[in-house]
Design an enzyme around this catalytic site. Structure first.
Site, PDB file in Angstrom:
ATOM      1  N   GLU A 160     -23.746 -40.980  54.262  1.00 52.54           N
ATOM      2  CA  GLU A 160     -22.862 -40.851  55.291  1.00 52.54           C
ATOM      3  C   GLU A 160     -23.538 -40.336  56.405  1.00 52.54           C
ATOM      4  O   GLU A 160     -23.502 -40.906  57.686  1.00 52.54           O
ATOM      5  CB  GLU A 160     -21.373 -40.393  54.823  1.00 52.54           C
ATOM      6  CG  GLU A 160     -20.448 -40.448  55.901  1.00 52.54           C
ATOM      7  CD  GLU A 160     -19.336 -39.862  55.803  1.00 52.54           C
ATOM      8  OE1 GLU A 160     -19.291 -38.907  54.634  1.00 52.54           O
ATOM      9  OE2 GLU A 160     -18.033 -39.951  56.124  1.00 52.54           O
ATOM     10  N   ASP A 219     -11.109 -44.702  52.712  1.00 49.94           N
ATOM     11  CA  ASP A 219     -11.469 -43.452  52.949  1.00 49.94           C
ATOM     12  C   ASP A 219     -10.514 -42.305  52.958  1.00 49.94           C
ATOM     13  O   ASP A 219      -9.933 -41.764  52.105  1.00 49.94           O
ATOM     14  CB  ASP A 219     -12.718 -43.228  54.019  1.00 49.94           C
ATOM     15  CG  ASP A 219     -13.650 -41.874  53.572  1.00 49.94           C
ATOM     16  OD1 ASP A 219     -13.833 -41.403  52.642  1.00 49.94           O
ATOM     17  OD2 ASP A 219     -14.508 -41.847  54.666  1.00 49.94           O
ATOM     18  N   HIS A 250     -20.784 -38.842  47.106  1.00 49.18           N
ATOM     19  CA  HIS A 250     -20.928 -39.378  48.696  1.00 49.18           C
ATOM     20  C   HIS A 250     -22.408 -38.993  49.023  1.00 49.18           C
ATOM     21  O   HIS A 250     -22.939 -37.755  48.732  1.00 49.18           O
ATOM     22  CB  HIS A 250     -20.120 -38.330  49.545  1.00 49.18           C
ATOM     23  CG  HIS A 250     -18.673 -38.729  49.598  1.00 49.18           C
ATOM     24  ND1 HIS A 250     -17.956 -38.690  48.588  1.00 49.18           N
ATOM     25  CD2 HIS A 250     -17.689 -39.245  50.610  1.00 49.18           C
ATOM     26  CE1 HIS A 250     -16.631 -39.148  48.883  1.00 49.18           C
ATOM     27  NE2 HIS A 250     -16.536 -39.470  49.971  1.00 49.18           N
ATOM     28  N   HIS A 289     -12.607 -46.276  47.276  1.00 50.89           N
ATOM     29  CA  HIS A 289     -12.964 -44.947  47.939  1.00 50.89           C
ATOM     30  C   HIS A 289     -11.544 -44.283  48.683  1.00 50.89           C
ATOM     31  O   HIS A 289     -11.503 -44.699  49.717  1.00 50.89           O
ATOM     32  CB  HIS A 289     -14.062 -45.222  48.511  1.00 50.89           C
ATOM     33  CG  HIS A 289     -14.584 -43.999  49.202  1.00 50.89           C
ATOM     34  ND1 HIS A 289     -15.958 -43.500  48.873  1.00 50.89           N
ATOM     35  CD2 HIS A 289     -14.378 -43.075  50.288  1.00 50.89           C
ATOM     36  CE1 HIS A 289     -16.270 -42.306  49.506  1.00 50.89           C
ATOM     37  NE2 HIS A 289     -15.495 -42.054  50.143  1.00 50.89           N
TER      38      HIS A 289
HETATM   39  N1  HPA Z   1     -16.350 -37.715  53.421  1.00 47.24           N
HETATM   40  C1  HPA Z   1     -16.793 -36.675  52.759  1.00 47.24           C
HETATM   41  N2  HPA Z   1     -15.765 -35.858  52.344  1.00 47.24           N
HETATM   42  C2  HPA Z   1     -14.395 -35.961  52.544  1.00 47.24           C
HETATM   43  C3  HPA Z   1     -13.954 -36.962  53.000  1.00 47.24           C
HETATM   44  C4  HPA Z   1     -15.048 -37.832  53.773  1.00 47.24           C
HETATM   45  O1  HPA Z   1     -14.711 -39.072  54.243  1.00 47.24           O
HETATM   46  N3  HPA Z   1     -12.649 -36.965  53.139  1.00 47.24           N
HETATM   47  C5  HPA Z   1     -12.552 -35.894  52.574  1.00 47.24           C
HETATM   48  N4  HPA Z   1     -13.436 -35.345  51.938  1.00 47.24           N
HETATM   49 ZN    ZN Z   2     -15.152 -40.145  51.548  1.00 44.14          ZN
END
Ligand code: HPA
Ligand code: ZN
Length: 337
Positions: free
Chosen positions: A205, A283, A202, A22
């Protein structure tokens, strides 16, 4: 447990071969690289940097806009080839032997397939050169961007479907989780699945457990980016177990952005206790002031993990990697017994 780590252990952690699943491509750009590009092109983006040269932003929304401002200096396929080298040089310093990176055709030709092919060729050729020089294998996961909406995502999915192959292995979604629903993007994920791409999104989060359920049920993902907030609902954790979902966990990112106040509050160990397969990634490493070595060291310090726990993260990552089986077998042989 929070005493400084002895140097021998620190070095042993640095020396471990690692894999991360990721990693946002532009989000891995060293700030000095982006500043240099801006200078070359006479673009003024001084306001996205702190005095010490690091990226300046407050909170997730602002992070996304600074991310896009940084990305705006990257214009040509050649710029993205240079980015490839800059990112892989950094990543290789962490003894990462395999990385998957999120690539966004929205930033490379605006979702036009012919333009995207040119960017991809530049990225892929440079990644191949870096692999032979540095021993790090890179694969690409094309991501649509949630806050750009479902229509833009369709063009991105078409780019993905048209360029699926040895390098482009998957399709996913990044961006602002508070926009729309996972299922708004079902058309794009269906197109990617039909093109035999692997799928990740995603979820959880920022929003609660239903996001992960939706990504699994409505989009058919095999992995989830983050997924951490799903810990609040045991039925979603059970669904993850039933579907053998692997989580792309980014602990340092979650703490830096305030998803959890401290690593000790992070559910990574709780997921392991529940039997969910987790992996560790950075990330957007320079944005979150992290590296794979730091992630591993912090997990050892805060959760008392040992080298074997860290190696399990790497095996989990290679097992859930979207690469072909030959690549997986070759990389597995580079891990300690
Ligand atoms: N999260 C969601 N979208 C994103 C991220 C992230 O950490 N980095 C770049 N786009
Ligand atoms: Zn991400």
């Amino acid at each position: 447990m929070n005493e400084p780590m002895n140097e021998e252990l620190q070095q042993a952690i640095c020396d471990l071969p690692k894999a991360e699943l990721h990693l946002h491509f532009e989000g891995a750009a060293p700030p000095a690289f982006i500043r240099g590009m801006a200078q070359e092109k006479n673009i003024d983006i001084a306001k996205i940097f702190n005095e010490d040269g690091s990226y300046a932003y407050q909170g997730f929304e602002h992070f996304l806009s600074v991310y896009e401002a940084a990305t705006s200096v990257l214009k040509t396929p050649e710029d993205f080839a240079r980015l490839t080298r800059a990112v892989l040089e950094e990543t290789a310093t962490q003894n990462v032997i395999y990385a998957e990176t999120f690539l966004s055709p929205d930033f490379c030709g605006g979702g036009d397939v012919a333009a995207w092919r040119e960017y991809l060729q530049a990225i892929e050729e440079e990644a191949a050169r870096c692999e032979s020089e540095m021993g790090i294998t890179l694969k690409g996961v094309i991501t649509c961007i949630r806050h750009f909406g479902p229509e833009k995502a369709k063009a991105v999915a078409l780019c993905a479907a048209e360029t699926q192959g040895d390098f482009i292995r998957g399709f996913g979604m990044a961006g602002a989780e508070d926009m729309g629903k996972q299922s708004d993007f079902a058309y794009s994920f269906d197109m990617a699945r039909e093109a035999e791409l692997h799928l990740t999104s995603h979820a959880c989060e920022w929003r609660g457990p239903s996001e992960a359920r939706d990504a699994i049920m409505d989009l058919g993902v095999e992995r989830i980016g983050h997924g951490v907030r799903a810990i609040q609902d045991s039925s979603v954790v059970d669904l993850m177990l039933e579907r053998d979902i692997t989580l792309e966990v980014c602990p340092g990112s979650n703490v830096f952005l305030g998803v959890y106040p401290h690593l000790k509050n992070h559910p990574i160990q709780a997921f392991r206790d529940a039997g969910v397969k987790v992996t560790v990634s950075t990330d957007d490493p320079p944005f979150f002031h992290t590296t794979m070595n730091k992630e591993f060291q912090d997990l050892v310090q805060v959760f008392g993990w040992g080298i074997e726990d860290l190696n399990e993260m790497t095996r989990n990552a290679l097992n859930a990697a979207f690469c072909d089986e030959t690549t997986r077998d070759t990389l597995m042989k580079r891990l300690p017994e």
